[in-house]
Design a protein around this motif. Structure first.
Motif, short mmCIF file in Angstrom:
data_model
loop_
_atom_site.label_atom_id
_atom_site.label_comp_id
_atom_site.label_asym_id
_atom_site.label_seq_id
_atom_site.Cartn_x
_atom_site.Cartn_y
_atom_site.Cartn_z
N ASP A 252 -39.00 27.51 -22.99
CA ASP A 252 -39.65 28.81 -23.16
C ASP A 252 -38.68 29.82 -23.75
O ASP A 252 -37.46 29.69 -23.65
CB ASP A 252 -40.13 29.35 -21.80
N LEU B 234 -37.11 33.38 -23.11
CA LEU B 234 -36.78 34.02 -21.84
C LEU B 234 -36.52 35.51 -22.07
O LEU B 234 -35.56 35.89 -22.75
CB LEU B 234 -35.54 33.36 -21.23
N ASP C 157 -35.52 38.73 -20.14
CA ASP C 157 -34.88 39.08 -18.87
C ASP C 157 -34.84 37.88 -17.93
O ASP C 157 -35.05 37.99 -16.71
CB ASP C 157 -35.60 40.25 -18.20
N GLY C 158 -34.65 36.69 -18.51
CA GLY C 158 -34.52 35.48 -17.72
C GLY C 158 -35.82 34.85 -17.30
O GLY C 158 -35.82 33.77 -16.69
N LYS C 159 -36.96 35.47 -17.65
CA LYS C 159 -38.26 34.94 -17.25
C LYS C 159 -39.04 34.49 -18.49
O LYS C 159 -38.93 35.10 -19.55
CB LYS C 159 -39.05 36.00 -16.50
N PRO C 160 -39.86 33.45 -18.37
CA PRO C 160 -40.59 32.94 -19.53
C PRO C 160 -41.51 33.99 -20.16
O PRO C 160 -42.19 34.73 -19.45
CB PRO C 160 -41.41 31.78 -18.96
#
Length: 612
Positions: free
Chosen positions: A34, A36, A38-41
């Motif tokens: 994915d 990312l 801010d580190g999120k998908p």
């Protein structure tokens, strides 16, 4: 009542999540599967819009419509020839203010994928390259040739000044930047691609870079170490397989161009796609977690002389229409189509938990037909020639220091010469006159470059009016793009010499001398002028079916080209270019057959009507 208030507040909050998120500084990176944020998908659901093809006054409106369909990202090209029309003269103002377009996207809570290539393709003149590159006969675009690289680098430094600070790693909303564009369709020089990457880095683009290519072109077009996005493939398994293959066995997975529509070319049937099939494919792609960019979400209009052309070893020269409606979800005038609603329903199924789609904005103006405009003045082109450039041999547009429009080539046939008149390497469309009488039309699309002369008297005047119908924007002939009479004119095997060349770039319609009427119909190119008065403004369409081939202007704005062969028969007139009170229409028609008395508008486009 309290429940209703709370519900409305929740919906408002959900609709503004992206806007709130974009007030902060973010990180954006490539994960194994994915993107990312801010580190999120983050699954990018993007739609392509080109700020150059949309009046600046409508940028925000179109972006709001993209968000209402469920998009979270906008993709756009940057066209070199729009921003550097003359070498060393840069323009990032008005409709060229790409940085403002990006900032408006941010204000509306939208991310941006930036594609400043500088080669764009995009059915745009010369694929976005400026015509003045061709003044140097030895320059080879899209290569390591030093004069090209130097011009490219100088331009990209200016682009960097506009956009580098708007990257997400600098607090902006540009997530990724594309280097080159479908390079694998053209060549396979990895050193050239690496040179592109260095130029982009030097220009300040220090965030994520990526390439994109069609499936079969990826081996030649990808640059090792950078994300290789895929174009024109929407089978999720194949998309993942391709990107894995050229990206060390991992993602993220991005379809950089997915086509819920297609462009039109003059003389060919109107293109489109099936909305139900498009919706099904989008559903499959989103369900697989793949990010996608719709090419196009909204096409708009290719105004001025910026339409491109296609040509391959197996297909003849084929110029594209001015309408770039593309059968896109949002049509040329910015109205949602049935396809818009079908794709919106699909996207709604795949929203993250707790998010809802915003309401679809209501268009603030209507589209309508104006009262008939009477023609009040006519200017014959042959009576408005100005001063010529003289030369023994005919010169190309580039040698005349002209990029677009038309050139009238004139010589005298000293002898009574009958026989075959041949224009070697005609680019692209010529009308041949002897003593002011039209004899033939020669069309590069049809392989026409010759006409038989008969009954020519001594000292007759030969005129050849040549139009640039659009430089090739894709394929192997990209470097062979000079315009006009690019070699010679031959009559009975002998080259004709002693030419006068009259330039008509048609940058504006000022300077022409008009008369009330020229009386009986003549077969010479003319400009028609008319005025009309408005108490209020709205979008409308010029109906060009009474005309032949040419260009139309409203209040000085070039609306683009028309051609009776179709399929496009109308020209979109945005309300933003109209005004209360007196407005002016000027139409240049090079295939004048009748004494036109009036100009009409209608309230809808005609994009699917062909004529021989």
């Amino acid at each position: 009542m309290l429940k209703r208030i709370v519900l409305c507040a929740m919906l408002a909050f959900a609709g503004s999540v992206t806007s709130i998120a974009q007030t902060a500084t973010h990180t954006f990176a490539l994960g194994d599967k994915d993107f990312l944020l801010d580190g999120k998908p983050l699954q990018m659901i993007s739609g392509e819009m080109h700020y150059e093809r949309i009046p600046r006054e409508y940028w925000r409106e179109r972006i709001k419509m993209a968000k209402a369909m469920g998009l979270n990202t906008i993709g756009t090209y940057v066209f070199w020839n729009a921003h550097e029309p003359l070498q060393g003269h840069y323009d990032f103002t008005g409709n060229n203010d790409v940085a403002e377009f990006v900032r408006i996207c941010k204000e509306e809570g939208m991310w941006v994928i930036m594609r400043p290539s500088p080669y764009a393709c995009a059915e745009w003149e010369f694929g976005g390259y400026p015509w003045w590159l061709l003044k140097d006969r030895n320059m080879k675009v899209r290569s390591k040739e030093p004069s090209f690289i130097n011009a490219y680098r100088a331009y990209m430094m200016e682009v960097g000044k506009q956009l580098a600070a708007l990257q997400v790693n600098h607090g902006g909303n540009i997530l990724m930047v594309q280097i080159e564009n479908e390079y694998g369709s053209y060549s396979n020089d990895k050193e050239y691609l690496a040179q592109n990457e260095k130029i982009f880095r030097d220009a300040g683009f220090d965030g994520l870079l990526f390439t994109c290519d069609g499936p079969s072109q990826m081996p030649a077009g990808y640059l090792p170490g950078f994300l290789p996005a895929v174009n024109g493939e929407d089978n999720p398994a194949k998309v993942k397989e391709l990107i894995n293959k050229y990206h060390n066995g991992k993602g993220p997975y991005y379809i950089a161009e997915w086509y819920p529509g297609w462009f039109d070319s003059w003389g060919k049937p109107h293109s489109g796609s099936n909305a139900d099939e498009d919706a099904k494919k989008l559903d499959e792609v989103l369900a697989a977690g793949i990010s996608i960019n719709m090419y196009m979400f909204h096409g708009g209009t290719t105004r001025d002389f910026m339409n491109g052309a296609n040509m391959s070893r197996n297909e003849p020269y084929s110029p594209q229409t001015s309408s770039y409606d593309y059968d896109a979800p949002l049509n040329e005038a910015g109205d949602p189509t049935p396809k818009f609603y079908k794709l919106r329903d699909v996207i709604a199924k795949h929203l993250p938990a707790g998010q809802t789609l915003p309401e679809i904005p209501q268009k603030r103006r209507r589209t309508y037909a104006l009262e008939v405009t009477k023609v009040s003045g006519v200017a014959n082109l042959f009576n408005n020639l100005g001063l010529p450039t003289e030369s023994e041999h005919p010169r190309s547009f580039e040698d005349l220091d002209q990029g677009y429009g038309l050139v009238l080539y004139r010589t005298t046939l000293a002898n009574a010469s009958n026989g075959l008149l041949k224009i070697k390497q005609l680019r692209d469309y010529a009308t041949v006159y002897v003593n002011g009488k039209r004899l033939a039309v020669l069309d590069r699309r049809l392989g026409q470059d010759s006409v038989q002369l008969a009954g020519v008297s001594p000292n007759s005047t030969l005129d050849i009016l040549v139009e640039n119908n659009g430089r090739i924007n894709y394929g192997p002939y990209l470097t062979d793009n000079r315009k006009g009479i690019t070699e010679a004119v031959i009559l009975n095997g002998q080259e004709l010499l002693g030419w006068k060349m009259y330039k008509f770039p048609l940058n504006s319609t000022s300077g022409f001398k008009y008369i009330t009427s020229h009386g009986e119909a003549i077969q010479q190119p003319v400009l028609y002028r008319g005025t009309f008065s408005l108490r209020g403004v709205g979008d409308t369409y010029l109906d060009m079916r009474a005309f032949g081939k040419g260009i139309a202007f409203v209040n000085g704005h070039n609306l683009g080209k028309y051609w009776y062969i179709g399929p496009q028969q109308t020209l979109f007139v945005p309300a933003a270019w109209l005004k209360k009170g007196t407005n002016e229409i000027v139409i240049f028609d090079e295939l004048h057959n009748t004494d036109v008395k009036e100009i009409t508008t209608i309230d809808h486009p005609i994009l699917n009507e062909l004529h021989k």
